[in-house]
Motif scaffolding. Structure first.
Motif, short mmCIF file in Angstrom:
data_model
loop_
_atom_site.label_atom_id
_atom_site.label_comp_id
_atom_site.label_asym_id
_atom_site.label_seq_id
_atom_site.Cartn_x
_atom_site.Cartn_y
_atom_site.Cartn_z
N PRO A 86 -3.06 10.59 0.22
CA PRO A 86 -2.21 9.66 -0.54
C PRO A 86 -3.01 8.79 -1.51
CG PRO A 86 -2.55 8.84 1.67
CD PRO A 86 -3.14 10.23 1.62
N ASP A 87 -4.32 8.69 -1.32
CA ASP A 87 -5.12 7.83 -2.18
C ASP A 87 -5.70 8.57 -3.38
OD1 ASP A 87 -6.83 9.42 -0.72
OD2 ASP A 87 -8.25 7.81 -0.27
N ARG A 88 -5.26 9.79 -3.59
CA ARG A 88 -5.78 10.57 -4.72
C ARG A 88 -5.38 9.91 -6.03
NH1 ARG A 88 -1.16 12.37 -2.95
NH2 ARG A 88 0.44 13.10 -4.33
N ASN A 89 -6.15 10.17 -7.03
CA ASN A 89 -5.81 9.67 -8.37
C ASN A 89 -4.91 10.68 -9.04
OD1 ASN A 89 -7.39 7.33 -8.19
ND2 ASN A 89 -9.22 8.50 -8.69
N PRO A 90 -3.85 10.22 -9.70
CA PRO A 90 -2.93 11.14 -10.35
C PRO A 90 -3.59 11.92 -11.48
CG PRO A 90 -2.28 8.87 -10.78
CD PRO A 90 -3.48 8.85 -9.90
N GLY A 105 0.38 4.62 -8.49
CA GLY A 105 -0.01 3.64 -9.49
C GLY A 105 -0.53 2.37 -8.88
N PRO A 106 -1.17 1.53 -9.69
CA PRO A 106 -1.66 0.26 -9.19
C PRO A 106 -0.50 -0.68 -8.85
CG PRO A 106 -1.95 0.39 -11.56
CD PRO A 106 -1.45 1.73 -11.10
N PRO A 107 -0.75 -1.64 -7.97
CA PRO A 107 0.33 -2.55 -7.55
C PRO A 107 1.05 -3.23 -8.72
CG PRO A 107 -1.60 -2.89 -6.19
CD PRO A 107 -2.00 -1.92 -7.28
N ALA A 108 0.34 -3.57 -9.76
CA ALA A 108 0.95 -4.26 -10.90
C ALA A 108 2.00 -3.40 -11.60
CB ALA A 108 -0.11 -4.70 -11.89
N SER A 109 1.89 -2.06 -11.47
CA SER A 109 2.82 -1.17 -12.18
C SER A 109 4.04 -0.80 -11.33
CB SER A 109 2.09 0.11 -12.60
OG SER A 109 1.77 0.89 -11.46
N GLN A 143 0.82 -1.20 0.00
CA GLN A 143 0.00 0.00 0.00
C GLN A 143 0.86 1.26 0.00
OE1 GLN A 143 -3.65 0.43 -0.14
NE2 GLN A 143 -2.57 2.21 -0.89
N VAL A 144 1.91 1.25 0.79
CA VAL A 144 2.82 2.40 0.82
C VAL A 144 3.44 2.62 -0.56
CG1 VAL A 144 5.00 3.27 1.77
CG2 VAL A 144 3.29 2.26 3.29
N ALA A 145 3.87 1.55 -1.20
CA ALA A 145 4.46 1.65 -2.55
C ALA A 145 3.44 2.19 -3.54
CB ALA A 145 4.97 0.29 -3.01
N GLU A 146 2.21 1.72 -3.44
CA GLU A 146 1.15 2.19 -4.34
C GLU A 146 0.94 3.69 -4.17
OE1 GLU A 146 -3.60 1.41 -5.07
OE2 GLU A 146 -2.40 -0.20 -4.22
N TRP A 147 0.85 4.15 -2.93
CA TRP A 147 0.65 5.58 -2.69
C TRP A 147 1.86 6.40 -3.10
CZ3 TRP A 147 -1.87 4.80 2.76
CH2 TRP A 147 -3.24 4.55 2.60
N LYS A 148 3.07 5.88 -2.88
CA LYS A 148 4.28 6.63 -3.24
C LYS A 148 4.45 6.74 -4.75
CE LYS A 148 8.18 6.39 -0.95
NZ LYS A 148 8.32 7.77 -0.52
N THR A 149 3.99 5.75 -5.50
CA THR A 149 4.19 5.78 -6.95
C THR A 149 2.95 6.22 -7.71
OG1 THR A 149 3.55 3.46 -7.15
CG2 THR A 149 5.91 3.93 -6.86
#
Length: 112
Positions: free
Chosen positions: A108-112, A46-50, A38-44
């Motif tokens: 952190p959960d905002r959409n880019p 992007g979705p976990p797969a990316s 989850q931290v990685a998803e918020w930091k990048t």
């Protein structure tokens, strides 16, 4: 005010803030790999797969060796390094309010 200093110290690092936001949403202890994902998803943003595996591993290592041990010094976080589980304890309303306000500001959960 020692408690306030401790809270702001926890919030001084983005990975720890994201960890706290995630744990606040959990009803049960969370495995470190879920927290790291989850931290990685918020930091990048992007979705976990990316998320590149290297980035995920880097975040997980920093959580395991830096952020979670430091966070566990606060009486509001339980981190079991052997089981690789982490959870928030019963924290005072002040702690929860500060975490909630920080999350609202940071989003952190905002959409880019």
């Amino acid at each position: 005010m020692e408690a306030l200093d401790q809270i702001f110290n926890l919030l001084s690092e983005e990975r720890r803030r994201y960890t706290l936001y995630f744990l606040e949403q959990q009803d049960d202890p969370a495995p470190v790999d879920e927290v790291a994902e989850q931290v990685a998803e918020w930091k990048t943003d992007g979705p976990p797969a990316s998320i590149p595996e290297e980035k995920f591993e880097q975040i997980e290592v920093k959580l395991l060796h830096n952020d979670l041990p430091k966070a566990s010094e606060a009486k509001y976080i339980n981190y079991d390094s052997e089981e690789r589980m982490v959870e928030l304890t019963e924290a005072p309303p002040t702690f929860k309010a500060i975490i909630s306000v920080a999350e609202i500001i940071e989003r952190p959960d905002r959409n880019p």
